[in-house]
Design a protein around this motif. Structure first.
Motif, PDB file in Angstrom:
ATOM      1  N   GLU A   1      29.917 -18.918  33.978  1.00 43.60           N
ATOM      2  CA  GLU A   1      30.406 -18.916  32.592  1.00 43.60           C
ATOM      3  C   GLU A   1      29.677 -17.878  31.742  1.00 43.60           C
ATOM      4  OE1 GLU A   1      29.842 -22.975  31.421  1.00 43.60           O
ATOM      5  OE2 GLU A   1      31.128 -23.714  33.021  1.00 43.60           O
ATOM      6  N   VAL A   2      28.397 -17.719  32.004  1.00 42.03           N
ATOM      7  CA  VAL A   2      27.620 -16.714  31.255  1.00 42.03           C
ATOM      8  C   VAL A   2      28.075 -15.317  31.644  1.00 42.03           C
ATOM      9  CG1 VAL A   2      25.308 -15.695  31.004  1.00 42.03           C
ATOM     10  CG2 VAL A   2      25.602 -18.169  30.868  1.00 42.03           C
TER      11      VAL A   2
ATOM     12  N   SER B   1      25.117 -12.797  36.204  1.00 42.87           N
ATOM     13  CA  SER B   1      24.038 -13.792  36.191  1.00 42.87           C
ATOM     14  C   SER B   1      23.992 -14.547  37.516  1.00 42.87           C
ATOM     15  CB  SER B   1      24.252 -14.794  35.061  1.00 42.87           C
ATOM     16  OG  SER B   1      24.228 -14.114  33.841  1.00 42.87           O
TER      17      SER B   1
ATOM     18  N   MET C   1      20.747  -8.602  29.307  1.00 38.97           N
ATOM     19  CA  MET C   1      20.899  -9.517  28.177  1.00 38.97           C
ATOM     20  C   MET C   1      19.505  -9.974  27.742  1.00 38.97           C
ATOM     21  SD  MET C   1      23.420 -12.811  28.361  1.00 38.97           S
ATOM     22  CE  MET C   1      24.655 -12.092  29.386  1.00 38.97           C
TER      23      MET C   1
ATOM     24  N   GLN D   1      20.044 -13.000  23.215  1.00 32.48           N
ATOM     25  CA  GLN D   1      21.470 -12.882  23.547  1.00 32.48           C
ATOM     26  C   GLN D   1      21.876 -13.988  24.522  1.00 32.48           C
ATOM     27  OE1 GLN D   1      21.190  -8.800  24.879  1.00 32.48           O
ATOM     28  NE2 GLN D   1      22.599  -8.124  23.262  1.00 32.48           N
ATOM     29  N   LEU D   2      21.006 -14.209  25.503  1.00 33.47           N
ATOM     30  CA  LEU D   2      21.316 -15.239  26.494  1.00 33.47           C
ATOM     31  C   LEU D   2      21.413 -16.600  25.813  1.00 33.47           C
ATOM     32  CD1 LEU D   2      21.686 -15.990  29.477  1.00 33.47           C
ATOM     33  CD2 LEU D   2      19.219 -16.258  29.659  1.00 33.47           C
TER      34      LEU D   2
ATOM     35  N   ARG E   1      22.251 -17.185  22.764  1.00 35.13           N
ATOM     36  CA  ARG E   1      23.496 -17.255  21.995  1.00 35.13           C
ATOM     37  C   ARG E   1      24.706 -17.477  22.901  1.00 35.13           C
ATOM     38  NH1 ARG E   1      20.981 -13.346  18.753  1.00 35.13           N
ATOM     39  NH2 ARG E   1      21.941 -11.605  19.852  1.00 35.13           N
ATOM     40  N   VAL E   2      24.622 -16.902  24.113  1.00 30.42           N
ATOM     41  CA  VAL E   2      25.745 -17.062  25.041  1.00 30.42           C
ATOM     42  C   VAL E   2      25.742 -18.468  25.633  1.00 30.42           C
ATOM     43  CG1 VAL E   2      26.680 -16.267  27.255  1.00 30.42           C
ATOM     44  CG2 VAL E   2      25.858 -14.605  25.592  1.00 30.42           C
ATOM     45  N   VAL E   3      24.554 -18.967  25.963  1.00 34.51           N
ATOM     46  CA  VAL E   3      24.469 -20.247  26.666  1.00 34.51           C
ATOM     47  C   VAL E   3      24.789 -21.422  25.742  1.00 34.51           C
ATOM     48  CG1 VAL E   3      22.818 -21.861  27.731  1.00 34.51           C
ATOM     49  CG2 VAL E   3      22.926 -19.492  28.508  1.00 34.51           C
TER      50      VAL E   3
ATOM     51  N   LEU F   1      28.087 -22.892  25.655  1.00 34.69           N
ATOM     52  CA  LEU F   1      28.536 -23.289  26.994  1.00 34.69           C
ATOM     53  C   LEU F   1      27.802 -24.526  27.492  1.00 34.69           C
ATOM     54  CD1 LEU F   1      28.499 -19.729  28.640  1.00 34.69           C
ATOM     55  CD2 LEU F   1      30.518 -21.002  27.872  1.00 34.69           C
TER      56      LEU F   1
END
Lengths: 1078, 230
Positions: free
Chosen positions: A75-76, A80, A223, A227-228, A230-232, A235
């Motif tokens: 999903e990330v 990854s 990333m 950033q990670l 914010r992405v995780v 999710l």
């Protein structure tokens, strides 16, 4: 014609006679620039290692004690990779070799894609990194057994965590060995020695550990950690935090549970309007003389439960019909609950609490079912309650048939209910105060999940975002700059080269005194003449710099090779990268040039202080009358005796090796002042009625050139002093290691395990769990410590420790023993470790060397950590340990550690007291019994000696470089001898004409230099003996230091040899012909 | 008056102490511009000391040394250096040429002591001087490639490069054969006459001394005039 043209013409013309300047500067450049290049190379090596360690990974999500979905990586996106990272041990299948502290990684091709270099060759199968392969002597096709602990979602320290064996053994065939470029160095901690790693296919590891679809590390390329994050965050699902929403039977609602069993309300928030519940296994419910063993009791909010009377008071209980009948209890009767509360170290304390029966819940009440009980390991999956293994000693004989029937029919249906507040008072623990939140029927599960997800954060589940590359590079800023270190180690060598440069420069200038006289006669100012000669010297020194810069690369290469081999004790097994930075070479060369210039300036400062006519006459330097002799002599006398008195006072103060080293240094100065006095006295004895002999004539010659003689004595004495006196700081392995105030704390063994040990090895039960022999372990005591993994801050790690490892210890364990030399301001002892500062900082104890060198902090400073929930907290350095084997870690109170890391379980570091004479037997027994836990036991003195070896290696480096300086000093002596002899060839020719035999002349020359050598060695060795006196005194077994005298003897012989060779060469062929020059 | 000694004394202290040795004892002496003089005397009598005092290579212990009316004993180091650079030219027994420099460069060395270094016109002047001493064809040679007489003539050219008013020559012919010695003395006298230089020559050689206008002998630390016929 210009000033500079004259300089260059002179430099070109006199280059042969100035060769010494070129060589001296070349040596200084080689050592100085070479030392700085060592620093660059160490930095480059650490950087390369850091980049190899992180590969293409920029940031990472670490699950902490939890495990998130493997699918999160997908999903990330962005390449990854999910990883299952576990501690474990590995052994050859034949048991011939083992790795106790192994890193076991479950990986798939996505991981290999992040390798620093091409990793195409790495495919499926089990791979070892080079470190593990070397330790296991394993190659492709060999079979290894890897043991890992089955990850516990529920801390094994917690009550009801079960007690089944959790170690899983995997028998695996090695597919190959991966190198650094293929990600063999991967690890989360910065260390120059990578962890021994076993790479196992992710799917296989998940399957064997029953962790299908789970991972605890997510590696993200390209990333940043922000950033990670914010992405995780969007999710992040309930499952990632270990939560689950379950539908209750018959549409009665929805329940939120955690795979960790207990959880804090803050974790789930009060997002939904649910009813909190805390369910527990009580040991007994009693009323009216009747008892029911081991029953499930729930605490919930009676008012919102929908089936309990809202007015249920805190001292009241609602029991189910089955229990009421079994106990014969009626409304208003009193029942007593017996239950275990968790103390420190899984110590269970049985407590009781009385309640009045307020209600009886009928068995057909729809809400009364087994869903109240969480998935207690060792209970939920058992068919019979007699098979329960809840993690504490249970008397299964107390179960009656009706209890079995209840279990078979109703499973975990609570037999009683109390109010949530009361339940939490009894059973809440550091892992949480809830086991479920129940939502009424009709709740929209999707909306609820969305609501919960909006308040759940990865950090609150103990996960952490790590700026892996950034931190890896930050860690390469080593606390010790090897460049500076080697420059200081080479100090004497550099000074010796500079002294030699200055001396040889003066020789050259002296040859051209008439030239200087001419220039003065032609109207040049003395300063301009000095500048001319100095500039000429600098031009030649610049040539030396160029040559030295080339040699510096060789010097660096040699030092790095030595660090990889004979000096590996200082840095461990490291393969260094040679880094040659032009800027560093230039800086080193510039430094050497300036040093050479300074040496030449100082050496030549009095060369042109006489009148031009004297210079033009060609009379050699040092043969004109000096002024102010008496006054200067008095000052020399005063300075010399002041040094003697100072040395005496320092030695009498007996303030340790440092004071004695200082005293020795002062005595050295006194000796050199004495040497000056002697030379002046000898110089003045001509015509004073002293009988002249061949030897005396030689001695008087030494006084003629007192500057040269003093330089010779100084270099020899200082060199011998440094090389010998530094030896006083050398640590002897095992010396005085048995005492409680020694570096071992008086402990005999130290153990570190890969997997946590939950049992208390001081108790019979704990020993029984590992089948440890009571007979062998009789009288053996353990001080177990919890380990919160972090950076190794010991002197064995060249990287900067950003977050040092935490050791959690029960302070009374060490206070009771009076272990270690603890220096705590205010004379506090270990017990003060439990105190928390007003600012909330946790007090910590750090080894003095770790604090000073690795952390570069002092008492009172703080080190920042993040707790399990991602909140920062401070550890304040409250005290230091002197010279201990606990280097590299920060000791805090166990209580404080588990407060910050509640999910943490078990002990992995052990200090062991062993009765005398049973060290080996106990070590063997522990290693055998705790093999599955990957316990590695070493004698405490050996661990301490490992740290001392680092210190000793640094001292050896210093001594070797110092000895090289001495060799250079001896070469300088030879040059002085040759020079003096050549200057006096006419004198010797005259002696030959007068009938002296060559042997007599050699003896006369040797009397001159032999005296200087003996003086140099004597002054150096004498002052060194004072400096090393504490070390000599403390050593048992009589007057030691044989090596010290051997060293002094070798140096003496070396100097004598060079002097003798120089004399023979210089006096070869001396004949009357030499008189013609007169 | 170009050079004037008034009751000048000079002592030397022995290296190992003891009584100082007085080599000049109240010397009174003068030399006019364009005048030439020879100083005779046995070794150690103080001839070179006298010359060194005149050239400001040494300082007197007593009395006054004046050059062009200026007391050079009162000059500081910079003043002395300027005096040696501009007012005095030296020729030594040993030529003291710099072996690392060419003939022309050796002649130019004194100009480096001038403020601002070698003036542009100095090269031309050096070439003229080399022509004057008959060595223009040797301008790019090294001293090692010259004969003894040639080296000494280079030394004379060097002494003249800054246009001094006083030329001091300490045993200039001591290291030369008779023929070269005669040529050198001819040269010195030509310069003395042509450039109106004061010329003082310290020598052992009577044949050299006789060619000077005035001859002096040092006896017991004092200057005694010697008749030209002596």
């Amino acid at each position: 014609m210009s000033f500079w043209r004259l300089i260059f013409c002179s430099a070109r013309f006199y280059w042969r006679s100035q060769l010494g300047v070129v060589l001296g500067t070349a040596v200084a450049t080689m050592v100085l620039a070479g030392s700085l290049l060592v620093g660059d190379s160490v930095k480059a090596t650490l950087r390369r290692q850091a980049l190899d360690r992180v590969g293409r990974v920029e940031s990472a999500l670490l699950g902490g004690e939890g495990f998130f979905r493997e699918a999160l990586a997908e999903e990330v996106g962005g390449g990854s990779a999910p990883v299952l990272l576990l501690r474990g041990s590995a052994a050859r299948v034949d048991g011939a070799a083992r790795v106790n502290q192994a890193q076991v990684l479950g990986v798939d091709p996505r991981f290999w894609n992040l390798a620093p270099g091409p990793s195409g060759a790495v495919g499926a199968g089990v791979w070892l990194n080079e470190q593990a392969a070397a330790q296991l002597h394993a190659r492709k096709g060999d079979t290894v057994v890897v043991r890992v602990e089955k990850p516990a979602l529920f801390s094994r320290d917690a009550p009801l965590s079960g007690e089944e064996s959790q170690v899983v053994a995997l028998r695996l065939e090695v597919a190959g060995v991966v190198g650094d470029a293929q990600f063999g160095r991967f690890g989360l901690q910065a260390a120059q020695v990578p962890p021994s790693t076993v790479f196992v296919p992710l799917g296989l590891l998940q399957e064997r550990l029953q962790m299908k679809g789970r991972a605890n590390v997510l590696l993200a390329p390209g990333m940043s950690s922000d950033q990670l994050s914010r992405v995780v965050s969007p999710l992040w699902q309930l499952a990632d935090a270990g939560f689950e929403l379950r539908a209750l039977p018959a549409g009665r609602g929805t329940e939120l549970r955690s795979s960790r069993v207990f959880f804090h309300p803050v974790d789930a928030g009060r997002a939904g309007r649910g009813t909190d519940a805390l369910t527990y296994l009580v040991n007994e419910i009693a009323a009216g003389g009747k008892t029911v063993p081991y029953s499930i009791v729930s605490a919930t909010d009676a008012a919102s439960s929908g089936f309990l009377p809202a007015e249920l008071a805190d001292d009241e209980i609602a029991i189910n019909q089955w229990l009421a009948e079994d106990l014969g209890a009626a409304l208003g009767d009193w029942v007593t609950l017996k239950y275990f509360a968790m103390g420190e170290r899984r110590e269970l304390e049985e407590r009781t609490r009385r309640f009045r029966v307020f209600a009886v819940v009928p068995m057909d009440e729809p809400q009364l079912d087994g869903t109240w009980m969480p998935d207690f390991p060792g209970l939920s999956d058992k068919k019979s309650c007699r098979d329960w293994k809840p993690g504490f000693a249970m008397d299964t004989t107390r179960f009656r048939d009706k209890d079995e029937q209840y279990w078979a029919q109703h499973r975990g249906t609570p037999k009683a209910f109390v109010n949530i507040m009361v339940g939490q008072e009894m059973w809440a623990n550091r892992w949480g105060s809830l086991t479920s939140v129940r939502y009424p029927g009709g709740t929209d599960a999707s909306a609820l999940e969305a609501e919960l997800r909006s308040v759940l954060r990865p950090e609150s589940a103990g996960a952490r975002f790590l700026a892996m590359r950034e931190q890896a590079l930050a860690a390469t800023r080593a606390p010790v700059d090897f460049g500076e270190l080697f420059v200081s180690f080479s100090f004497f060598l550099i000074v010796a080269a500079a002294v030699l440069t200055g001396m040889l420069f003066v020789f050259s200038v002296e040859q051209r005194r008439s030239e200087a006289g001419l220039l003065l006669a032609l109207g040049w100012l003395p300063a301009r003449v000095r500048r001319l000669f100095l500039a000429e010297g600098l031009v030649l020194a610049a040539a030396g710099v160029v040559a030295g810069a080339a040699a510096a690369v060789g010097f660096t290469r040699g030092v790095l090779h030595a660090l990889e081999t004979v000096w590996s004790g200082a840095v461990g097994s490291v393969s260094f990268v040679l880094e040659v930075r032009p800027g560093t070479l230039a800086a080193g060369g510039m430094g050497a040039l300036m040093l050479a210039g300074l040496a030449m300036m100082l050496a030549a400062r009095r060369q042109f202080s006489v009148s031009p006519s004297v210079l033009l006459s060609g009379a050699p330097a040092g043969v004109v009358a000096r002024g102010g002799g008496t006054g200067r002599g008095r000052w020399i006398w005063i300075a010399g005796w002041s040094c003697v008195v100072g040395a005496g006072l320092l030695a009498a103060a007996d303030a340790g090796p440092g004071a004695f080293f200082g005293a020795g240094g002062l005595l050295l100065c006194a000796g050199l002042a004495g040497c000056v006095w002697w030379l002046r006295r000898t110089e003045g004895e001509a015509g004073a009625g002293v009988a002249l002999t061949i030897g005396r004539l030689g001695v008087r010659n030494a006084a003629r050139r007192s500057g040269r003689s003093l330089a010779t004595v100084s270099v020899l004495a200082s060199g011998i002093f440094i090389v010998v006196a530094v030896d006083s700081f050398r640590q002897r392995p095992g010396e005085g290691a048995a005492g409680r105030d020694s570096g071992t704390g008086g402990f005999a063994l130290v153990g570190e395990s890969a997997l946590a040990v939950y049992e208390d090895l001081n108790t019979a039960k704990g020993r029984e769990a590992f089948a440890l022999s009571e007979e062998v372990l009789k009288g053996v005591g353990f001080v177990p410590m919890r380990v919160r993994d972090g950076d190794d801050a010991s002197c064995l790690n060249l990287n900067r420790a950003l977050e040092p490892r935490l050791l959690g210890v029960r302070p009374s364990d060490l206070a009771g023993r009076g272990a270690f030399r603890l220096s705590w301001p205010g004379n506090k002892d270990w017990l003060a470790l439990d105190e928390v500062g007003t600012d909330g900082a946790v007090p910590g104890v750090v080894d003095e060397a770790t604090l000073q060198w690795a952390l570069q902090k002092k008492i009172g400073d703080v080190i920042e950590y993040r707790d399990e929930g991602g909140k920062p907290f401070m550890v304040r350095v409250a005290a230091v340990l002197k010279g201990s084997m606990l280097q590299g870690s920060v000791l805090v109170a166990e209580k404080r550690l588990v407060e910050r890391y509640p999910s943490h379980g078990g002990y992995r570091f052990f200090l062991v007291d062993v009765p005398e004479g049973r060290l080996e037997a106990v070590a063997a027994e522990l290693s055998r019994a705790l093999q599955d836990r990957g316990l590695e036991v070493v004698p405490a003195w050996r661990r301490l000696a490992g740290f001392h070896a680092v210190e000793n290696t640094y001292l050896s480096i210093f001594q070797v470089l110092g000895a090289l300086g001495l060799v250079l000093g001896s070469a300088g002596l030879a040059v002085v001898v040759v020079r003096n002899m050549l200057e006096r060839r006419a004198e010797f020719a005259l002696l030959a004409a007068l009938g002296f035999r060559p042997g007599q002349m050699r003896w006369m020359a040797f009397a001159e230099y032999g005296r200087l050598i003996v003086m140099g060695v004597g002054i150096g060795a004498g002052s060194a003996v004072l400096a090393v006196w504490p070390a000599l005194r403390e050593r048992a077994g009589g007057f030691p230091g044989l090596e010290l005298w051997v060293l002094a003897g070798v140096l003496l012989a070396w100097s004598v040899f060079w002097a003798w060779v120089a004399i023979r060469l210089a006096l070869r062929g001396v004949g009357v012909g030499a008189l013609r020059g007169e | 008056m170009l050079l004037q000694f008034e009751k000048v004394t000079k002592r030397y202290n022995p290296v190992q102490g003891g009584e100082p040795v007085e080599v000049l004892r109240g010397v009174d002496w003068t030399l006019d511009a364009g005048e030439s003089a020879a100083i005779l005397g046995p070794s150690g009598s103080g001839k070179s000391t006298l010359l060194n005092l005149a050239g400001a290579l040494d300082r007197a212990d007593g009395g006054v040394v004046r050059v062009e009316g200026r007391d050079i004993g009162a000059l500081d180091d910079a003043g002395l250096a300027a005096h040696r650079s501009r007012t005095v030219g030296f020729v030594f027994q040993l030529h003291h040429l710099l072996p690392q420099c060419s003939v022309l460069e050796n002649v130019l060395v004194p100009t480096l002591a001038l403020p601002g270094g070698t003036p542009r016109e100095a090269v031309g002047r050096a070439e003229e001087l080399l022509a004057a001493v008959g060595l223009e064809h040797r301008r790019n040679h090294r001293p090692g490639e010259l004969s003894g007489g040639e080296r000494q003539r280079v030394a004379v050219a060097r002494a003249l490069i800054n246009g001094p008013r006083l030329l001091l020559a300490d045993e200039p012919t001591g290291a030369l054969d008779r023929e070269n010695a005669a040529r050198l003395v001819d040269l010195l006298l030509e310069l003395n006459a042509g450039r109106k230089l004061g010329l003082v020559v310290v020598t052992h050689a009577l044949e050299v001394a006789r060619r000077m206008q005035r001859v002096w002998r040092i006896e017991d630390g004092r200057l005694v005039a010697v008749e030209p016929a002596a």
